[in-house]
Design an enzyme around this catalytic site. Structure first.
Site, PDB file in Angstrom:
ATOM      1  N   ASP A 104      -0.162  26.672  -6.678  1.00 34.11           N
ATOM      2  CA  ASP A 104       0.112  26.798  -8.103  1.00 34.11           C
ATOM      3  C   ASP A 104       0.554  25.436  -8.625  1.00 34.11           C
ATOM      4  OD1 ASP A 104       2.723  26.431  -7.465  1.00 34.11           O
ATOM      5  OD2 ASP A 104       3.361  28.452  -7.942  1.00 34.11           O
TER       6      ASP A 104
ATOM      7  N   HIS B 220       4.514  45.265   7.861  1.00 29.99           N
ATOM      8  CA  HIS B 220       4.033  46.531   7.305  1.00 29.99           C
ATOM      9  C   HIS B 220       3.511  46.354   5.876  1.00 29.99           C
ATOM     10  CE1 HIS B 220       3.605  50.640   6.001  1.00 29.99           C
ATOM     11  NE2 HIS B 220       4.328  50.314   4.953  1.00 29.99           N
TER      12      HIS B 220
ATOM     13  N   CYS C 217       5.007  50.489  12.219  1.00 26.36           N
ATOM     14  CA  CYS C 217       4.669  51.914  12.209  1.00 26.36           C
ATOM     15  C   CYS C 217       4.192  52.415  13.560  1.00 26.36           C
ATOM     16  CB  CYS C 217       3.596  52.192  11.154  1.00 26.36           C
ATOM     17  SG  CYS C 217       4.164  51.880   9.476  1.00 26.36           S
TER      18      CYS C 217
ATOM     19  N   CYS D  61       0.202  48.906  11.719  1.00 28.70           N
ATOM     20  CA  CYS D  61       1.096  47.756  11.897  1.00 28.70           C
ATOM     21  C   CYS D  61       2.111  48.023  13.017  1.00 28.70           C
ATOM     22  CB  CYS D  61       1.808  47.410  10.588  1.00 28.70           C
ATOM     23  SG  CYS D  61       3.337  48.305  10.312  1.00 28.70           S
TER      24      CYS D  61
ATOM     25  N   ASP E  28      -1.870  37.416  -6.648  1.00 26.19           N
ATOM     26  CA  ASP E  28      -0.781  36.802  -5.892  1.00 26.19           C
ATOM     27  C   ASP E  28       0.517  37.353  -6.430  1.00 26.19           C
ATOM     28  OD1 ASP E  28      -1.382  34.762  -8.237  1.00 26.19           O
ATOM     29  OD2 ASP E  28       0.686  34.439  -7.640  1.00 26.19           O
TER      30      ASP E  28
ATOM     31  N   CYS F  56      -0.566  54.102   9.904  1.00 23.79           N
ATOM     32  CA  CYS F  56      -0.566  52.654   9.644  1.00 23.79           C
ATOM     33  C   CYS F  56      -0.603  51.917  10.982  1.00 23.79           C
ATOM     34  CB  CYS F  56       0.663  52.251   8.844  1.00 23.79           C
ATOM     35  SG  CYS F  56       0.799  50.458   8.625  1.00 23.79           S
TER      36      CYS F  56
HETATM   37 ZN   LIG Z   1       2.950  50.012   8.841  1.00 26.44          ZN
END
Ligand SMILES: [Zn+2]
Length: 351
Positions: free
Chosen positions: A66, A316, A290, A287, A243, A285
């Site tokens: 930016d 996550h 999780c 990730c 963003d 999920c």
């Molecule tokens: Zn997750």
């Protein structure tokens, strides 16, 4: 790169709490660095001497920077937090900031030194950082600015756009793309004028800059950013890149993104009701937070301000945003975006 996409913020040359390799593993193709912060520390000379921002932070994919306009004007007008809370900044510019046609003079918050940012200076810094996409220097007018101020400011932002283009054509890195920024505050006619001006300029892309509206509805009327429902609405309007600090900032405060429309698509794991909850944050999920941990554990980490908690929730939330936009891309290709958007807004998981 594939769009629509969410862009994690690497404000100070890092997506906070994650390594660059981890961000790449999540599937992201673009991160956003911050000209203002990197200019103040460690300084663009130090980064340039190390081969540019990509090599400095070990990120092999594209980077967008930016312009620093948002941060420098936040010093004058009050920050984003002030905007959200509805507090008014000092529109005339505080003692620390002096705005002129030439640029903005301000004091470094780090060491009190006098600093100056202008269209040319912002372009020079972004060239030294070696980002793949640079943004033009603009004034981000706060929502409480009156129409007259916003109109004059937007016209100046257009003159600054032309100065950025001139500098970039003359001295910019040939491979660096340049995006212009649409301003105009919350005024539809000013927004239209600005959109027309920027899209007719010799830019490689158009960014929607500007103030958050005071109310979410007003914000959505002006720009699509931020949270799950905003991104879904923004993609529907044809915006390619988003963003936003929200997913990573929430993670550091113990808040996880989740398919819960009634809870603004987030759950606050610091709440006592999660202390003995053995479920994962979101079923299915993939990730690490999780697949390996319970809400009870994450609740405990968040309440204890453990770094591991912030890190797991960042993994996550960024997994959630990436899955959300990846599924949106698939739905667009299949011609089923409206159905997908409806399902997400009704609480479907993007997994
Ligand atoms: Zn997750």
């Amino acid at each position: 790169m594939r769009t629509p996409a969410f862009i994690p913020l690497a404000t100070k040359a890092t997506v906070r709490s994650l390594s660059s390799a981890e961000v790449a593993e999540l599937g992201y193709e673009l991160v956003l660095g911050n000209t203002f912060h990197l200019h103040l520390a460690p300084g663009e000379e130090l980064i340039e001497a190390r081969g540019g921002l990509n090599r400095f932070m070990g990120w092999e994919r594209p980077i967008i920077t930016d312009s620093g306009g948002f941060q420098v004007f936040s010093l004058a007008h009050g920050g984003v937090a002030d905007e959200i809370k509805g507090r008014r900044g000092d529109i005339s510019g505080g003692a620390r900031v002096k705005i002129s046609e030439e640029g903005v003079r301000f004091q470094s918050l780090l060491d009190g030194s006098d600093r100056f940012l202008s269209p040319e200076e912002s372009m020079r810094i972004q060239a030294a950082l070696g980002s793949d996409i640079a943004l033009t220097f603009d004034e981000c007018t706060p929502f409480h600015a009156d129409r007259d101020y916003t109109a004059r400011s937007t016209e100046r932002t257009h003159r600054w756009l032309d100065r950025c283009l001139d500098w970039h054509a003359e001295s910019g890195p040939p491979q660096q793309a340049l995006f212009g920024i649409v301003q105009g505050g919350v005024h539809e006619d000013l927004r239209r004028e600005s959109a027309a001006y920027v899209s007719e300029a010799a830019v490689d892309g158009v960014a929607i800059g500007g103030t958050l509206g005071k109310e979410k509805e007003e914000m959505r009327g002006v720009l699509g950013i931020g949270e799950v429902d905003d991104v879904i609405a923004g993609i529907g309007l044809g915006i390619d890149l988003f963003d936003c600090a929200v997913p990573t900032r929430l993670a550091r405060h113990g808040v996880a993104l989740a398919p819960e429309p009634e809870g603004r698509f987030r759950i606050d794991l610091t709440k006592a009701r999660f202390a003995d909850d053995d479920a994962p944050i979101v079923e299915g999920c993939p990730c690490e937070a999780c697949s390996r941990h319970s809400r009870a554990y994450l609740h405990y980490l968040a309440r204890s301000n453990e770094l591991t908690g912030a890190r797991l929730l960042t993994l996550h939330n960024l997994t959630y945003m990436e899955r959300l936009v990846a599924a949106a891309r698939n739905a667009i290709t299949a011609g089923t975006y409206d159905a997908y958007a409806g399902a997400v807004l009704d609480g479907a998981t993007p997994y």
